[in-house]
Design an enzyme around this catalytic site. Structure first.
Site, PDB file in Angstrom:
ATOM      1  N   CYS A  42       0.845  -1.188   0.000  1.00 31.97           N
ATOM      2  CA  CYS A  42       0.000   0.000   0.000  1.00 31.97           C
ATOM      3  C   CYS A  42       0.888   1.249   0.000  1.00 31.97           C
ATOM      4  CB  CYS A  42      -0.904   0.012   1.242  1.00 31.97           C
ATOM      5  SG  CYS A  42      -2.054   1.424   1.275  1.00 31.97           S
ATOM      6  N   ASP A  44       0.473   3.767   1.696  1.00 34.52           N
ATOM      7  CA  ASP A  44       0.476   4.338   3.041  1.00 34.52           C
ATOM      8  C   ASP A  44       1.906   4.576   3.540  1.00 34.52           C
ATOM      9  OD1 ASP A  44       0.376   4.446   6.017  1.00 34.52           O
ATOM     10  OD2 ASP A  44      -1.761   4.098   5.690  1.00 34.52           O
ATOM     11  N   ARG A  46       3.157   4.728   6.304  1.00 37.70           N
ATOM     12  CA  ARG A  46       3.584   4.026   7.519  1.00 37.70           C
ATOM     13  C   ARG A  46       4.028   2.592   7.258  1.00 37.70           C
ATOM     14  NH1 ARG A  46      -2.017   5.226  10.360  1.00 37.70           N
ATOM     15  NH2 ARG A  46      -2.574   4.609   8.231  1.00 37.70           N
ATOM     16  N   HIS A  98      -2.264  -3.834   5.057  1.00 35.75           N
ATOM     17  CA  HIS A  98      -2.071  -3.464   6.464  1.00 35.75           C
ATOM     18  C   HIS A  98      -3.419  -3.199   7.112  1.00 35.75           C
ATOM     19  CE1 HIS A  98      -2.724   0.959   5.946  1.00 35.75           C
ATOM     20  NE2 HIS A  98      -2.450   0.632   4.700  1.00 35.75           N
ATOM     21  N   CYS A 101      -6.323  -0.064   6.871  1.00 35.23           N
ATOM     22  CA  CYS A 101      -6.022   0.560   5.574  1.00 35.23           C
ATOM     23  C   CYS A 101      -7.119   1.564   5.173  1.00 35.23           C
ATOM     24  CB  CYS A 101      -5.891  -0.513   4.503  1.00 35.23           C
ATOM     25  SG  CYS A 101      -5.472   0.148   2.876  1.00 35.23           S
TER      26      CYS A 101
END
Ligand code: CO
Length: 210
Positions: A42, A44, A46, A98, A101
């Site tokens: 992803c 993302d 993090r 994750h 999400c």
């Protein structure tokens, strides 16, 4: 100092550190990359592939998009996959989702997000495939997290549906496909699904003239 200037400064410090540890570091890396892994994760911020797996530059070939999707009309993903499998000859492809999400959450909502709707539609389809199981989960957070797991599983299956993977499985007995989910709250990767080379696939998706 502006925030982006800090990035450039940090970069200088990092490059210097690498050279201190190993004067040949960049000369060696610049010549060749032979990663054993393709990571589809992803976007993302993090969930950085290298940091959470303790790997170095040169070890993982990375593709990231919203909610780690394998969409069979996505020229970007398919090009990355073809290059990784056919030229870099990776041994493992990892789809990594994750928990929590935002893409999966958005797909479960009914908000109109404009162009992003088109992307999230693919996740809504995964929801529909597993609707009965998901609607039985009352807690909203648990439901999102279960869809995260099912989505990873579905994207691994989408990889197996490509002629790129089927051809490599048949001729070179690789790559092994993995579906993992990362926990933002504990930093741990959890394997949730996998397909070793030659795994059975619903017959309609199989090519017999590879
Ligand atoms: Co995400």
């Amino acid at each position: 100092m502006k925030s982006f200037e800090k990035l450039l400064l940090e970069n200088k410090a990092w490059a210097g550190e690498q050279l201190e540890n190993d004067p040949e570091y960049f000369i060696r890396l610049a010549k060749i990359q032979q990663p054993e892994f393709l990571w589809i994760g992803c976007s993302d911020s993090r969930v950085p592939a290298n940091e959470i797996t303790g790997t170095q530059p040169g070890e993982i070939f990375v593709h990231r998009n919203i909610a780690n999707m394998v969409v069979h009309t996505d020229l970007n993903l398919l090009s990355v996959l073809a290059y990784a499998v056919e030229h870099l000859k990776v041994k493992h492809v990892i789809v990594c989702g994750h928990y929590g999400c935002g893409g999966v959450k958005a797909a479960m909502s009914h908000h109109n997000l404009g162009i992003i709707n088109k992307w999230l539609r693919n996740i809504k389809d995964v929801f529909r495939f597993h609707e009965r199981e998901l609607l039985n989960i009352q807690d909203e957070e648990l439901r999102v997290n279960r869809l995260v797991e099912l989505n990873v599983q579905e994207q691994v299956l989408n990889l197996a549906k490509t002629s790129i993977i089927q051809k490599a499985w048949k001729n070179e007995n690789r790559p092994h496909l993995h579906g993992w989910v990362y926990g933002l709250s504990n930093g741990l990767l959890k394997p949730v699904f996998d397909m070793p080379p030659g795994s059975p696939l619903e017959h309609i998706y199989e090519y017999d003239d590879l």
